[in-house]
Scaffold this active site. Structure first.
Site, short mmCIF file in Angstrom:
data_model
loop_
_atom_site.label_atom_id
_atom_site.label_comp_id
_atom_site.label_asym_id
_atom_site.label_seq_id
_atom_site.Cartn_x
_atom_site.Cartn_y
_atom_site.Cartn_z
N ARG A 138 1.18 -1.21 0.04
CA ARG A 138 0.12 0.20 -0.16
C ARG A 138 1.16 1.51 -0.19
NH1 ARG A 138 -1.20 2.09 4.35
NH2 ARG A 138 -1.32 0.37 5.57
N TYR B 78 -16.02 17.74 -15.14
CA TYR B 78 -16.83 16.30 -15.48
C TYR B 78 -17.96 15.95 -13.96
CZ TYR B 78 -16.07 11.65 -14.24
OH TYR B 78 -16.63 9.96 -13.82
N ASP C 166 -6.98 19.11 -14.50
CA ASP C 166 -7.60 18.63 -14.97
C ASP C 166 -7.33 18.19 -16.71
OD1 ASP C 166 -8.58 15.97 -16.33
OD2 ASP C 166 -10.03 16.68 -15.21
N LYS D 95 -8.02 6.58 -19.17
CA LYS D 95 -8.16 7.51 -20.68
C LYS D 95 -7.07 7.56 -21.57
CE LYS D 95 -12.23 8.36 -18.90
NZ LYS D 95 -12.40 8.59 -17.27
#
Length: 358
Positions: A47, A99, A170, A195
Site C-alpha cells: 500500500r 466532469y 485536469d 483514458k
C-alpha cells in the site's frame, strides 16, 4: 530529448536482477525485511509503495514535468489532491463546465466537511478573479472541458490567479502530448489514466503530479493513509500505454478531424466542437439518444480515450450528477471519443446513424 523519445523511455530501467528491458510486475502485498525495521528503499508494504507503481510514477512525473503519485482511479486522485491541499473552511473555484464526478465529489461529499465552492465560466478570467475570496485555497481548471470541450488559455488563467490560490489542472483530455500545465505555472496536474494515458480501456487509474516537493509529500501521505492505490498489473498496463501515447494521440486527432469535417454539414447537427487536438468531439442533435443507439463502430459506453471509438449522451450517462445545477449539460448533446480506426469508417458509421433517423 523530444516528447516521443521520452514517452518511449520514461520510467524504464532494466531489472537489476535479471536485466529485463521491461520492469517486472511485482505482484506482492508485502516485502521481506533483512532485519527489524529495515527494508529496501520504500518497499515495506505494497500500500505504501511497490516497484511497479514506482516505475509508472517515475514515467508520469517525467512526462508532465513534476512529482507523480498514482491512484486507483481518477476520482481517487482528485480526492487525494483536494484532501492534501484543502482544509475545512476553505473555498474552491470550479468551472461551470466540469466532469460530473468532480462536481459530485465536491458538492455531495466534501461540502459535508466544511469546504465551499463557486462555479464560474472559466473562459472569462474576470469571473475567476471575482470569485476569489480570502478563503479561496484552490482553483480547478479543465481544458478541454468535459463534456463541452471548451478550451481556455492556461497561461492566462494561471496568471489571473496570480499566486492567490493553488491551481490544479485536469489534463485528462489533452494529455502531456498537447499541453503541460506545470510548465505554464500550474501547481498540480490530475489525470484519469483510465483514458488516454492507459489508452486501451482495460484498466482504471488516476494520477496527481505536482511541482512542490512539500505538496508531493502531502499527497503521498494521503495516498498511504487512505490506501486508494492501483494494483501492480494496472500500473504495468498504464506504463505500457504511455510508450505509444504520442502515436495514439496523433491517430485520435486524425479520426476526430475527419469526423468533424462530416458533422459540420450533417443534417440537423449543431454546435460541433473539437479542440483541434485529441479525439474528443461533441455536437448537438435533437435525436441524440437515437444516434447513440444506432452507431455500430462507435460503441455506446461511458469513458473515453481508448483505441476503440465510443459514443455517449452525457446528460443521461456521465453527467447525471450535475442535473439541476449550474453545471448541467444539454439533453441533446452527444460526446464522441474518436478512436484509431480508419477515419472513413467512423464517418460512414455516423452518416448511417444520423441519416437513419431522418
Amino acid at each position: 530529448m523530444n516528447f516521443a523519445t521520452r514517452a518511449v523511455h520514461a520510467g524504464l530501467e532494466p531489472d537489476p536482477t535479471f536485466r529485463s528491458v521491461i520492469p517486472a510486475i511485482h505482484q506482492t502485498s508485502t516485502f521481506a525485511q533483512p532485519a527489524v525495521g529495515e527494508f529496501v528503499e520504500d518497499f515495506d508494504y505494497a500500500r505504501s509503495a511497490n516497484p511497479t507503481r514506482a516505475a509508472l510514477e517515475s514515467a508520469l512525473g517525467e512526462l508532465e514535468g513534476g512529482l507523480a503519485s498514482s491512484f486507483s482511479s481518477g476520482m481517487a486522485a482528485t480526492h487525494a489532491l483536494l484532501s492534501a491541499v484543502c482544509a475545512a473552511g476553505d473555498h474552491l473555484v470550479l468551472p461551470n463546465d466540469l466532469y460530473g464526478g468532480t462536481y459530485r465529489l465536491v458538492d455531495k461529499v466534501l461540502t459535508r466537511f466544511g469546504l465551499t465552492y463557486t462555479l464560474v465560466d472559466q473562459a472569462d478570467p474576470g469571473a475567476i478573479v471575482a470569485a476569489l475570496t480570502e478563503k479561496t485555497r484552490l482553483v480547478w481548471i479543465e481544458s478541454p472541458t468535459n463534456p463541452l470541450l471548451n478550451v481556455v488559455d492556461l497561461r492566462e488563467e494561471i496568471a489571473t490567479v496570480g499566486g492567490r490560490a493553488f491551481v490544479a489542472v485536469d489534463n485528462t483530455f489533452a494529455t502531456p502530448v498537447n499541453q503541460r500545465p506545470l510548465e505554464l505555472g500550474a501547481d498540480a496536474v490530475v489525470h484519469s489514466v483510465t483514458k488516454y494515458l492507459g489508452g486501451h480501456s482495460d484498466t482504471v487509474g488516476g494520477a496527481v503530479i505536482v511541482k512542490d516537493p512539500a505538496v508531493h509529500e502531502q499527497v503521498r501521505f494521503i495516498q498511504n493513509s487512505v490506501g486508494a492505490v492501483p494494483g501492480p498489473f494496472d500500473c504495468f498496463l498504464v506504463h505500457r500505454g504511455l510508450r505509444t501515447l504520442h502515436l495514439r494521440m496523433a491517430a485520435h486527432a486524425a479520426s476526430a478531424e475527419a469526423v468533424v469535417g462530416f458533422l459540420k454539414s450533417a443534417p440537423a447537427v449543431e454546435d460541433v466542437r473539437w479542440p483541434g487536438f485529441s479525439g474528443m468531439v461533441s455536437f448537438r442533435h435533437p435525436d441524440a439518444i437515437g444516434i447513440a443507439q444506432r452507431t455500430r463502430l462507435f460503441t455506446l459506453a461511458e469513458s473515453l480515450g481508448g483505441v476503440e471509438s465510443l459514443i455517449e449522451v452525457p446528460q443521461a450517462m456521465t453527467h447525471q450528477s450535475v442535473e439541476g445545477s449550474d453545471a448541467a449539460v444539454p439533453a441533446d448533446l452527444v460526446r464522441l471519443s474518436c478512436g484509431v480506426e480508419a477515419p472513413e469508417d467512423l464517418v460512414a458509421d455516423l452518416r448511417r446513424a444520423i441519416g437513419a433517423g431522418a
